[in-house]
Design a protein around this motif. Structure first.
Motif, PDB file in Angstrom:
ATOM      1  N   ARG A 221     -16.765  -4.036  -4.300  1.00 44.95           N
ATOM      2  CA  ARG A 221     -15.900  -5.000  -4.981  1.00 44.95           C
ATOM      3  C   ARG A 221     -14.766  -5.496  -4.106  1.00 44.95           C
ATOM      4  O   ARG A 221     -13.603  -5.512  -4.502  1.00 44.95           O
ATOM      5  CB  ARG A 221     -15.316  -4.394  -6.253  1.00 44.95           C
TER       6      ARG A 221
ATOM      7  N   ARG B 137     -11.995   1.422   0.278  1.00 41.68           N
ATOM      8  CA  ARG B 137     -13.241   0.757  -0.120  1.00 41.68           C
ATOM      9  C   ARG B 137     -14.074   0.382   1.092  1.00 41.68           C
ATOM     10  O   ARG B 137     -15.294   0.527   1.091  1.00 41.68           O
ATOM     11  CB  ARG B 137     -12.938  -0.507  -0.933  1.00 41.68           C
TER      12      ARG B 137
ATOM     13  N   THR C 108      -9.398  10.695  -1.896  1.00 38.40           N
ATOM     14  CA  THR C 108      -8.318   9.957  -2.576  1.00 38.40           C
ATOM     15  C   THR C 108      -6.921  10.318  -2.100  1.00 38.40           C
ATOM     16  O   THR C 108      -5.943   9.847  -2.666  1.00 38.40           O
ATOM     17  CB  THR C 108      -8.374  10.196  -4.090  1.00 38.40           C
TER      18      THR C 108
ATOM     19  N   SER D 121      -5.167   3.670  -7.860  1.00 41.64           N
ATOM     20  CA  SER D 121      -6.240   3.475  -6.878  1.00 41.64           C
ATOM     21  C   SER D 121      -7.154   4.688  -6.851  1.00 41.64           C
ATOM     22  O   SER D 121      -8.364   4.558  -6.682  1.00 41.64           O
ATOM     23  CB  SER D 121      -5.673   3.254  -5.484  1.00 41.64           C
TER      24      SER D 121
ATOM     25  N   GLU E 166      -8.086   6.588  -9.283  1.00 40.29           N
ATOM     26  CA  GLU E 166      -9.029   6.394 -10.378  1.00 40.29           C
ATOM     27  C   GLU E 166     -10.146   5.440  -9.978  1.00 40.29           C
ATOM     28  O   GLU E 166     -11.315   5.746 -10.101  1.00 40.29           O
ATOM     29  CB  GLU E 166      -8.300   5.794 -11.594  1.00 40.29           C
ATOM     30  N   HIS E 167      -9.700   4.278  -9.486  1.00 46.25           N
ATOM     31  CA  HIS E 167     -10.673   3.245  -9.123  1.00 46.25           C
ATOM     32  C   HIS E 167     -11.647   3.731  -8.086  1.00 46.25           C
ATOM     33  O   HIS E 167     -12.846   3.517  -8.189  1.00 46.25           O
ATOM     34  CB  HIS E 167      -9.936   1.997  -8.599  1.00 46.25           C
TER      35      HIS E 167
ATOM     36  N   ARG F 156     -14.179   6.218  -9.488  1.00 42.18           N
ATOM     37  CA  ARG F 156     -15.187   5.567 -10.324  1.00 42.18           C
ATOM     38  C   ARG F 156     -16.191   4.810  -9.449  1.00 42.18           C
ATOM     39  O   ARG F 156     -17.395   4.903  -9.626  1.00 42.18           O
ATOM     40  CB  ARG F 156     -14.514   4.594 -11.307  1.00 42.18           C
ATOM     41  N   LEU F 157     -15.627   4.122  -8.450  1.00 42.62           N
ATOM     42  CA  LEU F 157     -16.464   3.368  -7.523  1.00 42.62           C
ATOM     43  C   LEU F 157     -17.431   4.293  -6.787  1.00 42.62           C
ATOM     44  O   LEU F 157     -18.624   4.005  -6.675  1.00 42.62           O
ATOM     45  CB  LEU F 157     -15.561   2.641  -6.520  1.00 42.62           C
TER      46      LEU F 157
END
Lengths: 324, 330, 297
Positions: free
Chosen positions: A140, A160, A180, A187, A189-190, A193-194
């Motif tokens: 993303r 990412r 992380t 971020s 969290e994101h 999940r990603l």
């Protein structure tokens, strides 16, 4: 039964130092099932990153490796030269701790993704660029990131990019080392999940290395808890976390809860781990363990298997929350 | 691109500032140490009255010091060609006219030597740094220890003895053969120039290559531990890519700025090498000026050296800002 | 950075000071070699009047004699004994080297500490000036100043020191800056320790060995600078340093008068001294910062 993608037997990694030999990893057995998410937990310096690096055949001189590491049927320790180069990233890739620093500061993101693709699969720059844009979409990120340099990206964007890079060659195994840290909570969290989503889509097996048990509880099917280069407890994540059998595991869980509730670490585990040089031949946690008895100070506890299939290295494995 | 311009403007201002401090030093030092430049000159030389008169006028010694300095600046910065006075030794030749003849030789010598040694040194340092403790690394460490412990010009003398006097491979000195009558820039002329430049170039290259190599090696000692380097290796990149895109591209940044800083050192050494080989650059000009107490010439040489070195530093800044994406795109 | 700091800390805080340092120095092969050479040079310069068979100025034989048992290195263009000149030269070269190094180290350390510790505009002004000094070709400016001051030991020392301290101050400053951020210094600042106490009892001891290593390199820098000045006729004409011997060899045409030894030896002597200093400096540096070491790890 699921097939084993990575199998580690009797792995020891040692580094010489001026004061003696440092045993970063000591006689570790691990097997990781294909398609699972496996967690390795422990304090910093317990050898969890070293295990990750040895899966890639990345223990640099003067470090030395004993034991066997088989990934996808290949003996990693015996790989050399071109064979080893092609093995890395194609079969095992890694999301390094601190994505900020694991990107080459003088190359653009596009260059850094395409170089991996070109060096492994050949092909033209254009094909590789298309693939890179594809990968960015998966994590993303807009494709104009390709032209950017690392210093122009935010922490979350870099993370990412690093994940996109890790899945670039669709490897069998992806190691995520503290994926992380240094990110803000949102971020984090994101990214988690990603990571989960990307992994599911690619069918890769993932090893998550972290000191953060709640993260591992969230993500992993199975886990191993490490202390000073040794595995102290391993088994299904929910079993281990809901009823820790090893006192160290419990201490680690307690320290995590403290962290969660009050927002800062008040007290984690009393005492300090002994120096990893010239380790004693007793239980390594004995000095800090509230339940230690004489035999703990005298000899190393053997592995015992609990009824739920868990393996614990402790003379006094405890069940549930008794004694609390 | 915005910040890049700001970076360059800052560096340009900085170069100008450096230049003025250098000018101030050239101007003030003789006045600090001796009573007046004319006095130093008069004490050391029998001067024709016309020259003394000329000098007094040139220095404007009857005026306050800051006016003198402003006059000096006006003469050397805002006049073209710069009015650096007249050489005593070659009166009525102006200092500038002599410098214009000598400077190209020095620039040629230093420029080509630095180009060679920066290239060779960077490469050697790259390979040594990526293969720590191996043969090349050890060789490099010891060579640099030796060459940095030797006076530059002594290395020149040794090469002169061995390669010119004993083996007769190269001429003992000079920039062109006395017998060379071929027209300037013809093939024969260029060959002759290169043939004569060989020994001084070899000297400078031998003396400075290890300096660059060691800087690169030590820079890599830090880079090789960086996460991106470990990641690059884990990514199974080709060796050439790891060396050039990771090691060299990151290590070249400190190298460029250090080459600039070292440029003054190289030029200083080149002056002495020129003297050994009677090479007709500013070094030899300076040497003769010192021998004949030709003070305007000495001042002129430092003026031109200041400009050259500061200019080279500024060019290095330009290169730096071009190759560092952190400056290029901000 | 982290590695250097922790080593420093271990070296000076947990193990007590100088005796471990000396032991480490003697245990390194390079450091030992450097120390032996340095001691030999010191003995030669202290006993120069005993070792040298002749006065370096006395005309005692025919000019341009080849080396023989009477005149080990031959005689110069005036018929003076080159061996004796080299022996006396050792003494003057070392003196110039060490005196300059002391000067360079003192000024460099002071400027570096003030700049790093006081910070703000003081730091800005001092470091801008140092930048300028670093850019200017120092050898060339030394020549410039010496031509005005005239030849002589004092003028040589002055220019070497004046143009030699900037790199040292840079190094000291960066060390002070990194130490300032360290826990034990910060806590001393918070607990109201006096500035002199922090500077001289906490910061200075932690950078001593690096300063010493750089001081040793300053010695060879000064000896080479002296030789360079001598080489263009700007050093003392009344006393002999290695540079003066080399200068004479060059201007009196040693190459054409069987004077290979005559012209080679001064440079060799400087090179050997330089290697000794570099070895020592490196041993010092390795003890505090093993990152750049080639010997083991």
């Amino acid at each position: 039964m699921a097939t084993t993608i990575a199998d580690i037997r009797g792995l020891s990694v040692t580094f010489p130092s001026k004061k003696g030999t440092v045993r970063a990893v000591d006689a570790v057995d691990l097997s990781i099932e294909e398609g699972s998410i496996f967690g390795i937990a422990g304090e910093s310096g317990c050898g969890k990153t070293t295990i990750g690096l040895s899966l890639l055949g990345m223990i640099r001189e003067p470090g030395s490796v004993e034991g066997t590491i088989a990934v996808n049927g290949k003996d990693v320790t015996s790989l050399r030269g071109e064979e080893r180069r092609l093995f890395r990233w194609k079969e095992v890739s890694m999301v390094f701790q601190g994505a900020m620093n694991s990107l080459n500061p003088v190359s653009s993101v596009g260059e850094q993704i395409t170089e991996v693709i070109i060096d492994h699969t050949g092909g033209t720059r254009k094909e590789a660029m298309n693939r890179a844009a594809d990968l960015l979409r998966k994590v993303r990120l807009p494709s104009d990131i390709l032209r950017r340099y690392p210093h122009q990206l935010s922490g979350g964007q870099k993370q990412r990019v690093v994940i996109a890079m890790a899945i670039a060659l669709s490897p069998k195994l992806i190691i995520a080392d503290e994926p992380t840290t240094a990110l803000d909570v949102v971020s984090q969290e994101h990214i988690l999940r990603l990571l989960k989503e990307v992994v599911k889509a690619s069918g890769s097996t993932v090893v998550i290395i972290s000191h953060d048990l709640s993260l591992i509880a969230d993500m992993c099917d199975r886990l191993a808890v490490m202390y000073l280069g040794r595995i102290v407890e391993s088994g299904r994540a929910q079993d281990v976390l809901s009823s820790p059998a090893h006192p160290y595991t419990r201490a680690l869980i307690d320290s995590n809860i403290t962290l969660d509730k009050r927002g800062k670490k008040v007290e984690s585990i009393p005492g300090y781990p002994p120096s990893p040089i010239n380790l004693p031949s007793n239980c390594r946690f004995s000095g800090r363990c509230p339940f230690a008895t004489n035999e703990c100070f005298d000899s190393e506890p053997p592995a015992s298997t609990l009824e739920d299939g868990r393996v614990v290295y402790c003379y006094h494995p405890r069940h549930g929350n008794e004694g609390k | 691109m915005g910040l890049s311009v700001r970076f360059l403007v800052r560096r340009a201002l900085y170069a100008v500032l450096t230049f003025f401090i250098a000018l101030l030093m050239i101007f003030i030092i003789p006045r600090l140490i001796a009573v007046s430049p004319v006095e130093i000159i008069a004490a050391s030389q029998q001067l024709p009255p016309s020259v003394i008169k000329l000098l007094t006028a040139q220095f404007g010694l009857d005026k306050p010091l800051y006016i003198q300095f402003l006059l000096y600046i006006k003469n050397v910065v805002f006049t073209f060609p710069p009015n650096l006075g007249f050489s005593y030794e070659y009166y009525p030749q102006s200092v500038w006219s002599m410098l214009v003849i000598s400077l190209p030789w020095t620039l040629f010598l230093v420029g080509s030597s630095v180009a060679v040694s920066a290239f060779v040194g960077t490469m050697a340092g790259l390979y040594a740094g990526m293969n720590r403790g191996k043969a090349l690394d050890k060789l490099l460490t010891y060579t640099s220890m030796a060459t940095q412990s030797m006076p530059y010009f002594w290395i020149a003398i040794m090469f002169q003895i061995i390669l010119a006097v004993v083996l007769r491979l190269f001429p003992i000195g000079g920039a062109i053969s006395i017998t060379d009558t071929s027209p300037v820039m013809s093939l024969e002329y260029i060959q002759d120039v290169l043939y004569h430049a060989m020994l001084p170039m070899i000297t400078i290259v031998v003396a400075t290559t290890p300096v660059y190599a060691i800087i690169m090696r030590n820079t890599l000692a830090d880079i090789i531990r960086e996460d991106y380097m470990v990641a690059g290796e884990a990514k199974g990149l080709r060796k050439s890519r790891l060396y050039y895109k990771y090691g060299l591209r990151n290590g070249i940044l400190p190298i460029v700025s250090l080459i600039a800083v070292h440029f003054g050192y190289v030029v200083g050494g080149a002056l002495l090498v020129e003297i050994v080989f009677s090479y007709p650059g500013v070094g030899t000009l300076l040497f003769n000026a010192i021998l004949s107490h030709d003070y305007p010439m000495i001042q002129g040489v430092f003026y031109i050296l200041g400009i050259t070195v500061i200019g080279a530093n500024f060019i290095a800044d330009l290169i730096y800002s071009y190759i560092d994406p952190r400056i290029r795109y901000s | 950075m982290k590695i250097r700091e922790s080593k420093l800390e271990r070296l000076f805080r947990t193990e007590s000071g100088t005796d471990t340092f000396l032991k480490k120095l003697l245990m390194s092969r390079g450091g030992m070699t450097g120390l032996i050479i340095l001691c030999a040079l010191a003995v030669i310069s202290l006993l120069s009047s005993v070792i040298a068979p002749y006065s370096p100025y006395a005309i005692i034989a025919k000019p341009y004699l080849s080396p023989s048992s009477v005149h080990l290195f031959g005689t110069d263009g005036l018929g003076r004994d080159i061996f004796s000149q080299m022996i006396y030269g050792t003494s003057l070269s070392l003196e110039i080297g060490f005196v300059s190094a002391i000067g360079i180290t003192t000024i460099g350390t002071l400027v570096g500490i003030v700049s790093g510790y006081v910070g703000s505009y003081v730091d800005e002004v001092l470091m801008r000036f140092v930048d300028v000094m670093l850019v200017i070709p120092s050898i060339a400016f030394m020549i410039f100043v010496s031509t005005i001051m005239g030849p002589g030991v004092i003028s040589v020392l002055t220019v070497i020191i004046v143009f030699g301290w900037p790199p040292m101050s840079r190094m000291v400053r960066s060390q002070v800056l990194s130490l300032k951020k360290r826990g034990f210094v910060e806590s001393a600042v918070v607990s109201n320790s006096t500035k002199p106490f922090i500077l001289f009892r906490m910061i200075l001891p932690n950078i001593t060995s690096l300063i010493l290593a750089n001081a040793l390199l300053a010695v060879i820098y000064a000896i080479i600078a002296d030789a360079s000045l001598a080489f263009i006729g700007l050093a003392s004409t009344t006393s002999y340093s290695w540079g003066t011997v080399l200068y004479n060899a060059q201007v009196e045409g040693a190459i054409y008068h069987n004077g290979i030894l005559w012209i080679t030896l001064p440079g060799l002597a400087i090179a050997v001294t330089g290697i000794a200093m570099t070895l020592l400096a490196r041993a010092f540096g390795d003890i505090t910062d093993p990152r750049y070491s080639t010997e083991g790890r």
